[in-house]
Design a protein around this motif. Structure first.
Motif: not given
Length: 326
Positions: A217-222, A248-249, A254-255, A262-264
């Protein structure tokens, strides 16, 4: 007045006051709040929830009590938590722990009003009859979180265009709620492989990151999940240790040092849950309150983390970002 009479009067008042205080305390409405997270991880969301209650005139400790239940990622505790709140005869249940908490609350009572926050279609899973007229004793807020995964995949491929293998981290205890087949189809459409890595414990998260190399894997979606939110610091630290670009969700990732999210707006959603709970306490019926669908989404980018990973963030992404952390 004779001294003896005065003492008797005061003594009677001393007895009457605790009784009056207890009666007043008992009259104070109680909201039972169920969360999949932990107390320490929930400060911002709870502030938003209380803010929503404040909009309709309720202040915790003044004219309202809140009975909290923290699952800390252990979803199997939701049924017992819901049953306990029902036994305590709370006035409203706020199921802020996602779909599993909402379903547990629904199973526990058909009479106590329930306000939920769920990441899937509440009609499809039988929580409500329709979004416009929920019917029954439930209403709430819904954001179909899994529909955001294609957008996250798109953002990540823009940020890391060389990545042809992007892993997806999911919690297997709610895997049935994830449309993994749809995610795989989206990935194929972009010419990307999407291996699935799973974790439901702290050790499982460590193992999932260790397996990324074997998966090439070269990247990840959580994926969106209260358990992952409660292990935010661990996940962000592992992403840094393994130098894997991850999306991240939740902006809090990110903080905390994550690359991009990217999230609601979860705070906006919990504020709506609080406002609905307050309206119900004032006499509104859940059946008449339409299920809310927030439209506020946040793209947050951490430039410091991007630099540490050797990534140049495209200007087009920076222009789209709601927040850039430098």
């Amino acid at each position: 007045m004779q001294r003896r009479e005065l003492i008797a009067l005061l003594g009677g008042a001393g007895v009457a006051w605790p009784l009056a205080a207890r009666a007043q305390q008992k009259a104070m409405p109680v909201i039972g709040f169920i969360s999949g997270r932990s107390l320490g991880d929930n400060a911002l969301l709870m502030a938003a929830f209380r803010g929503g209650l404040g909009e309709v005139g309720y202040v915790e400790g003044q004219n309202l009590a809140i009975d909290y239940r923290w699952a800390e990622g252990h979803y199997d505790q939701f049924p017992a938590m819901a049953a306990d709140l029902v036994a305590r005869k709370v006035d409203v249940i706020a199921a802020g722990g996602g779909t599993t908490a909402a379903l547990a609350a629904k199973k526990a009572t058909s009479t106590i009003p329930i306000v939920f926050f769920t990441g899937v279609d509440p009609v499809a899973i039988g929580l409500v009859s329709s979004l416009a007229r929920p019917g029954g004793n439930l209403t709430g807020v819904t954001v179909e979180l899994d529909e955001l995964t294609p957008k996250r995949l798109e953002l990540l491929t823009e940020l890391v265009p060389q990545a042809k293998v992007i892993a997806l981290l999911v919690n297997p205890t709610r895997a049935s709620e994830l449309d993994i087949s749809g995610m795989l189809a989206d990935a194929r459409g972009k010419g990307v492989q999407l291996p699935i890595v799973k974790a439901a414990t702290e050790g499982g998260i460590d193992a999932a990151f260790a397996a990324l190399g074997d998966r090439r894997a070269q990247a990840l979606i959580v994926a969106s999940d209260p358990f992952f939110a409660g292990r935010r610091e661990q996940i962000v630290a592992l992403a840094a240790r393994y130098a894997v670009p991850a999306i991240f969700p939740d902006r809090e990732f990110t903080v905390s040092g994550g690359l991009i999210s990217y999230a609601p707006s979860f705070t906006a959603a919990l504020r709506l849950v609080g406002a609905y709970a307050g309206k119900i306490l004032k006499g509104a019926k859940p059946a008449d309150l339409p299920v809310q669908q927030p439209t506020t989404f946040e793209l947050v980018i951490n430039l410091k983390t991007a630099k540490a990973l050797g990534l140049a963030v495209p200007q087009v992404l920076l222009a789209q970002a709601d927040e850039v952390i430098e």
